[in-house]
Design a protein around this motif. Structure first.
Motif, PDB file in Angstrom:
ATOM      1  N   ALA A   1      -8.706  15.372   3.107  1.00 14.58           N
ATOM      2  CA  ALA A   1      -8.517  13.753   3.146  1.00 14.58           C
ATOM      3  C   ALA A   1      -9.945  13.090   2.822  1.00 14.58           C
ATOM      4  O   ALA A   1     -10.039  12.266   2.142  1.00 14.58           O
ATOM      5  N   GLN A   2     -10.949  13.619   3.377  1.00 17.86           N
ATOM      6  CA  GLN A   2     -12.649  13.142   3.353  1.00 17.86           C
ATOM      7  C   GLN A   2     -12.869  13.449   1.919  1.00 17.86           C
ATOM      8  O   GLN A   2     -13.346  12.460   1.113  1.00 17.86           O
ATOM      9  N   ARG A   3     -12.697  14.511   1.156  1.00 17.09           N
ATOM     10  CA  ARG A   3     -12.965  15.033  -0.016  1.00 17.09           C
ATOM     11  C   ARG A   3     -12.310  14.074  -1.263  1.00 17.09           C
ATOM     12  O   ARG A   3     -12.719  13.763  -1.969  1.00 17.09           O
ATOM     13  N   GLY A   4     -10.915  13.927  -0.784  1.00 11.47           N
ATOM     14  CA  GLY A   4     -10.094  13.122  -1.593  1.00 11.47           C
ATOM     15  C   GLY A   4     -10.579  11.670  -1.761  1.00 11.47           C
ATOM     16  O   GLY A   4     -10.411  10.961  -2.762  1.00 11.47           O
TER      17      GLY A   4
ATOM     18  N   MET B   1       0.923  -0.931   0.051  1.00  9.96           N
ATOM     19  CA  MET B   1       0.007  -0.023   0.150  1.00  9.96           C
ATOM     20  C   MET B   1       0.836   1.339   0.158  1.00  9.96           C
ATOM     21  O   MET B   1       1.987   1.407   0.465  1.00  9.96           O
ATOM     22  N   CYS B   2       0.372   2.322  -0.598  1.00 12.07           N
ATOM     23  CA  CYS B   2       0.972   3.403  -0.654  1.00 12.07           C
ATOM     24  C   CYS B   2       0.288   4.714   0.161  1.00 12.07           C
ATOM     25  O   CYS B   2      -0.968   4.480   0.145  1.00 12.07           O
ATOM     26  N   GLU B   3       0.891   5.378   1.035  1.00 13.17           N
ATOM     27  CA  GLU B   3       0.112   6.494   1.590  1.00 13.17           C
ATOM     28  C   GLU B   3       0.216   7.721   0.818  1.00 13.17           C
ATOM     29  O   GLU B   3       1.461   8.123   0.327  1.00 13.17           O
ATOM     30  N   ILE B   4      -0.734   8.613   0.640  1.00 10.41           N
ATOM     31  CA  ILE B   4      -0.845   9.809   0.294  1.00 10.41           C
ATOM     32  C   ILE B   4      -1.108  10.778   0.967  1.00 10.41           C
ATOM     33  O   ILE B   4      -2.220  10.934   1.713  1.00 10.41           O
ATOM     34  N   LYS B   5      -0.144  11.597   1.686  1.00 10.56           N
ATOM     35  CA  LYS B   5      -0.294  12.636   2.734  1.00 10.56           C
ATOM     36  C   LYS B   5      -1.156  13.806   2.364  1.00 10.56           C
ATOM     37  O   LYS B   5      -0.686  14.365   1.148  1.00 10.56           O
ATOM     38  N   VAL B   6      -1.963  14.276   2.744  1.00 13.99           N
ATOM     39  CA  VAL B   6      -2.813  15.562   2.371  1.00 13.99           C
ATOM     40  C   VAL B   6      -2.530  16.600   3.570  1.00 13.99           C
ATOM     41  O   VAL B   6      -2.391  16.385   4.657  1.00 13.99           O
ATOM     42  N   GLY B   7      -3.133  17.886   3.095  1.00 14.27           N
ATOM     43  CA  GLY B   7      -3.030  19.156   3.892  1.00 14.27           C
ATOM     44  C   GLY B   7      -3.948  19.210   5.001  1.00 14.27           C
ATOM     45  O   GLY B   7      -3.579  19.814   6.061  1.00 14.27           O
TER      46      GLY B   7
ATOM     47  N   ALA C   1       6.164  17.322  11.824  1.00 15.96           N
ATOM     48  CA  ALA C   1       5.458  18.711  11.335  1.00 15.96           C
ATOM     49  C   ALA C   1       5.474  18.884   9.886  1.00 15.96           C
ATOM     50  O   ALA C   1       4.517  19.579   9.321  1.00 15.96           O
ATOM     51  N   SER C   2       6.204  18.224   9.021  1.00 12.36           N
ATOM     52  CA  SER C   2       6.239  18.107   7.571  1.00 12.36           C
ATOM     53  C   SER C   2       4.912  17.276   7.385  1.00 12.36           C
ATOM     54  O   SER C   2       4.498  17.147   6.105  1.00 12.36           O
ATOM     55  N   ASP C   3       4.332  16.447   8.064  1.00 11.45           N
ATOM     56  CA  ASP C   3       3.169  15.713   7.655  1.00 11.45           C
ATOM     57  C   ASP C   3       1.657  16.261   7.568  1.00 11.45           C
ATOM     58  O   ASP C   3       0.971  15.993   7.345  1.00 11.45           O
TER      59      ASP C   3
ATOM     60  N   ILE D   1      -7.181  19.191  -4.094  1.00  5.26           N
ATOM     61  CA  ILE D   1      -6.817  18.641  -2.861  1.00  5.26           C
ATOM     62  C   ILE D   1      -5.161  18.678  -2.900  1.00  5.26           C
ATOM     63  O   ILE D   1      -4.422  18.651  -3.779  1.00  5.26           O
ATOM     64  N   ARG D   2      -4.875  19.449  -1.722  1.00  2.47           N
ATOM     65  CA  ARG D   2      -3.319  19.738  -1.528  1.00  2.47           C
ATOM     66  C   ARG D   2      -2.607  18.334  -1.096  1.00  2.47           C
ATOM     67  O   ARG D   2      -2.869  17.626  -0.096  1.00  2.47           O
ATOM     68  N   ILE D   3      -1.560  17.933  -1.803  1.00  2.00           N
ATOM     69  CA  ILE D   3      -0.567  16.713  -1.549  1.00  2.00           C
ATOM     70  C   ILE D   3       0.502  17.135  -0.851  1.00  2.00           C
ATOM     71  O   ILE D   3       1.339  17.993  -1.451  1.00  2.00           O
ATOM     72  N   VAL D   4       0.628  16.948   0.355  1.00  2.00           N
ATOM     73  CA  VAL D   4       1.919  16.952   1.046  1.00  2.00           C
ATOM     74  C   VAL D   4       3.128  16.017   0.699  1.00  2.00           C
ATOM     75  O   VAL D   4       4.223  16.372   0.619  1.00  2.00           O
ATOM     76  N   GLY D   5       2.833  14.823   0.473  1.00  2.00           N
ATOM     77  CA  GLY D   5       3.728  13.843   0.018  1.00  2.00           C
ATOM     78  C   GLY D   5       3.197  12.526  -0.168  1.00  2.00           C
ATOM     79  O   GLY D   5       1.845  12.249   0.315  1.00  2.00           O
TER      80      GLY D   5
END
Length: 71
Positions: free
Chosen positions: A12-15, A1-7, A36-38, A63-67
């Motif tokens: 996250a819910q909308r995504g 599985m891959c994780e997409i970090k969101v802002g 803090a960067s998450d 949707i803003r992607i953090v990483g």
């Protein structure tokens, strides 16, 4: 599985909803010890085969992607 970090949790819910509408299975989870960067500490988990498509769809939906991280 891959994780997409969101802002934010809202993103996250909308995504998750947007990805499911497009046929990509996505689950919403909280990072146990976010740095803090998450951002808000929420991630969308998707199959790693779908991660590039998922990121593109999320960005197109504002949707803003953090990483991204492979787990």
């Amino acid at each position: 599985m891959c994780e997409i970090k969101v802002g934010s949790v809202t993103n996250a819910q909308r995504g998750a909803k947007a990805l499911r509408r497009m046929g990509i299975k996505a689950t919403l989870s909280r990072i146990e010890n976010p740095s803090a960067s998450d951002g808000c500490g929420f991630v969308l988990r998707v199959n790693c085969n779908d991660v590039d498509t998922a990121v593109d769809l999320l960005r197109k939906n504002g949707i803003r992607i953090v990483g991204t991280v492979e787990k």
